[in-house]
Design a protein around this motif. Structure first.
Motif, PDB file in Angstrom:
ATOM      1  N   UNK A  55      -4.338  13.919   4.486  1.00 62.07           N
ATOM      2  CA  UNK A  55      -5.100  12.821   3.894  1.00 62.07           C
ATOM      3  C   UNK A  55      -4.489  12.394   2.569  1.00 62.07           C
ATOM      4  N   UNK A  56      -4.029  13.352   1.759  1.00 59.95           N
ATOM      5  CA  UNK A  56      -3.381  12.995   0.503  1.00 59.95           C
ATOM      6  C   UNK A  56      -2.095  12.225   0.716  1.00 59.95           C
ATOM      7  N   UNK A  57      -1.315  12.629   1.717  1.00 62.24           N
ATOM      8  CA  UNK A  57      -0.069  11.910   1.998  1.00 62.24           C
ATOM      9  C   UNK A  57      -0.343  10.497   2.507  1.00 62.24           C
ATOM     10  N   UNK A  58      -1.364  10.344   3.341  1.00 64.53           N
ATOM     11  CA  UNK A  58      -1.674   9.021   3.890  1.00 64.53           C
ATOM     12  C   UNK A  58      -2.167   8.076   2.802  1.00 64.53           C
ATOM     13  N   UNK A  59      -3.088   8.541   1.959  1.00 68.11           N
ATOM     14  CA  UNK A  59      -3.613   7.670   0.899  1.00 68.11           C
ATOM     15  C   UNK A  59      -2.533   7.298  -0.114  1.00 68.11           C
ATOM     16  N   UNK A  60      -1.626   8.218  -0.408  1.00 67.73           N
ATOM     17  CA  UNK A  60      -0.539   7.891  -1.330  1.00 67.73           C
ATOM     18  C   UNK A  60       0.408   6.869  -0.717  1.00 67.73           C
ATOM     19  N   UNK A  61       0.730   7.023   0.572  1.00 63.58           N
ATOM     20  CA  UNK A  61       1.589   6.045   1.242  1.00 63.58           C
ATOM     21  C   UNK A  61       0.913   4.676   1.295  1.00 63.58           C
ATOM     22  N   UNK A  62      -0.395   4.658   1.509  1.00 65.73           N
ATOM     23  CA  UNK A  62      -1.133   3.391   1.506  1.00 65.73           C
ATOM     24  C   UNK A  62      -1.076   2.730   0.146  1.00 65.73           C
ATOM     25  N   UNK A  63      -1.273   3.508  -0.909  1.00 69.05           N
ATOM     26  CA  UNK A  63      -1.219   2.950  -2.259  1.00 69.05           C
ATOM     27  C   UNK A  63       0.168   2.392  -2.570  1.00 69.05           C
ATOM     28  N   UNK A  64       1.221   3.108  -2.188  1.00 70.44           N
ATOM     29  CA  UNK A  64       2.581   2.627  -2.444  1.00 70.44           C
ATOM     30  C   UNK A  64       2.861   1.338  -1.675  1.00 70.44           C
ATOM     31  N   UNK A  65       2.399   1.259  -0.420  1.00 68.31           N
ATOM     32  CA  UNK A  65       2.645   0.052   0.371  1.00 68.31           C
ATOM     33  C   UNK A  65       1.862  -1.132  -0.180  1.00 68.31           C
ATOM     34  N   UNK A  66       0.622  -0.900  -0.598  1.00 71.43           N
ATOM     35  CA  UNK A  66      -0.169  -1.983  -1.183  1.00 71.43           C
ATOM     36  C   UNK A  66       0.440  -2.449  -2.505  1.00 71.43           C
ATOM     37  N   UNK A  67       0.897  -1.508  -3.334  1.00 72.53           N
ATOM     38  CA  UNK A  67       1.512  -1.876  -4.611  1.00 72.53           C
ATOM     39  C   UNK A  67       2.807  -2.644  -4.406  1.00 72.53           C
TER      40      UNK A  67
END
Length: 513
Positions: A55-67
């Motif tokens: 879950x931590x890896x997924x949310x971080x990847x989501x944040x990077x893609x959105x940014x």
């Protein structure tokens, strides 16, 4: 890999990919300023179906893609504003008007047809700008997991393209998620995807797929091993010390092979002072469309050895272009190490505005050349690769390096066995500018008294004072003046020739009364 390993990785990647897509949609709906606990809420929801680390890896990847999409929106807005302002300024000018440098006014369009076409383009750009500004204000981003290009290809299938089954495999492979960030202090630097020093790989299974485990603690160990062909010793030193290493597993559909990528953060390289970086000379580089022209320049500004050229081919796909640039820069760094130089000098080029339609509208070939010129990619890749070799990159002003290099250095350095190109001379000019030397080979001697010590005045009377008042000797050969020899106004009554107000030639009248 065995069939079981492929099946397990595919199932795990598809499950985590669906969770990542759902999390990206939730993050996009939250807007530009989500609440303080929104990230934690998303992570808790994902933990139920996977695990805390996944879950931590997924949310971080989501944040990077959105940014990343957000930064792309900002860049598009800046470009649209600049384009509209540039077109509005040119539309306001009369047809055929020339540019005015003093008032910074652009040139007008050539004819009424071009003016009308640009007016229509201005309206289209304004509509695009209004749409992007609305998305920016609401925090909405337009992204797709797997890539926008692949999504468009998937929606435009025809008989001439790939089959639907092949596209489905590519689409599923691109949307799988098998990435995990490292953790310092954990065994082998990563608890989710663990790779031992012997190359054995095991992954932590999500809670929904715990029944597939073949190792303790809900893990699945692959039957095959992996090996790193690049920086293997550095990677082994990190995992034996339990330092953080991030891993990504992905499947290449065209080759039919699985790959594992390891990533870690290196220590910050201490920056050298400019005198220390240039103490052993510099390797000067002139970046061109299809090659790098390099020449080693010593501390005195003199070229040493032969000029070198490192070609690259920018045709083909993005991976091929990146490999070509990386190979050329690797050869450049090896050349700098052999020469013993601690720095590389490059031009600080930026063709962002020069490649637009409004600046070079009719010169399509020139605009195409600037657009495919990999300045940013070369500079970014060179800085990253040079840091690994402890080599400093020095950026210099690119003004007139090619012109002055060809003017002052190309011909003197050309021999029968070594033709010096314009790009080689430009590299030498860049190196001399980085070292603080003038690009010109030598300065012109200062003008002495204009009457006797410069130019054609060397043919005047001797320097003895007793003979200075006599007639000046005439050079041999025909004269271009209309006054015959000895018939000038000052032929017999010649005053001292060191006075600047005296007539300088037979038959030329003085300016004064």
């Amino acid at each position: 890999m065995s069939e079981r390993d492929v099946a397990v990785l595919t199932e795990v990647g598809a499950l985590l990919g669906s969770l990542a897509s759902r999390d990206l949609a939730v993050r996009s709906r939250q807007g530009a300023e989500p609440s303080a606990g929104a990230w934690a809420d998303r992570k808790r929801e994902l933990t139920v179906s996977s695990s805390a680390r996944w879950a931590g890896s997924i949310t971080k990847a989501t944040h990077d893609q959105w940014a990343l999409a957000r930064r792309g929106q900002a860049a598009e807005m800046r470009w649209l504003r600049a384009e509209t302002a540039r077109i509005e300024a040119r539309l306001a000018r009369p047809l055929g008007a020339k540019a005015e440098k003093l008032t910074a006014l652009p040139r007008g369009y050539a004819d009424r047809t071009e003016w009308h076409a640009k007016a229509r383009r201005l309206q289209a750009l304004r509509v695009r700008l209004a749409s992007v500004q609305a998305d920016w204000a609401s925090g909405r981003v337009r992204v797709v997991r797997g890539g926008r290009r692949l999504a468009r290809l998937w929606n435009r299938l025809d008989e001439s393209g790939p089959s639907r089954e092949a596209m489905r495999r590519r689409w599923k492979a691109a949307r799988m998620f098998l990435s995990a960030d490292g953790e310092s202090g954990k065994r082998y630097g990563n608890e989710t995807i663990r790779v031992t020093d012997g190359g054995h790989v095991s992954i932590r299974l999500p809670a929904a797929l715990a029944h597939l485990a073949n190792a303790p603690h809900g893990r699945y160990a692959l039957a095959s091993t992996v090996a790193f062909g690049h920086r293997a010793e550095e990677w082994r030193d990190r995992i034996t010390a339990d330092r953080a290493v991030a891993y990504r597993i992905h499947y290449d559909v065209q080759r039919g092979r699985w790959y594992l990528t390891a990533v870690w953060q290196r220590a910050v390289v201490p920056a050298l002072s400019l005198p220390a970086a240039l103490a052993r000379g510099v390797v000067a580089v002139d970046m061109n469309e299809n090659h790098l022209a390099a020449w080693y320049v010593d501390v005195h500004g003199n070229p040493v050895g032969e000029p070198r050229r490192f070609p690259y081919d920018l045709s083909g796909g993005a991976s091929h272009r990146d490999a070509q640039i990386r190979h050329a820069l690797t050869q450049l760094l090896h050349y700098a190490r052999r020469r013993g130089a601690a720095s590389i000098a490059v031009e600080d080029l930026d063709f962002t505005d020069a490649g637009t339609r409004e600046k070079h509208g009719r010169a399509k070939h020139f605009r195409r050349l600037l657009s495919r010129f990999p300045t940013t990619r070369l500079r970014t890749r060179l800085v990253a690769m040079a840091a690994e070799q402890n080599i400093t990159v020095v950026a210099v002003d690119p003004a007139y390096t090619s012109q002055w290099g060809a003017q002052h250095w190309q011909k003197p350095l050309t021999t029968r066995t070594r033709p010096t190109t314009r790009h080689d001379a430009a590299a030498l000019a860049i190196g001399r500018r980085a070292l603080g030397h003038s690009i010109r080979r030598r300065k012109a001697p200062p003008r002495t008294h204009r009457s006797d010590g410069y130019g054609h005045r060397t043919l005047q009377a001797e320097s003895e004072p007793g003979r200075r008042e006599g007639p000046r000797p005439r050079p041999s050969g025909p004269r271009t003046r209309s006054v015959p020899p000895g018939g000038g106004a000052n032929a017999r009554n010649q005053r001292a020739q060191h006075h600047s107000e005296h007539a300088a030639e037979h038959g030329v009248l003085p300016l004064g009364p």
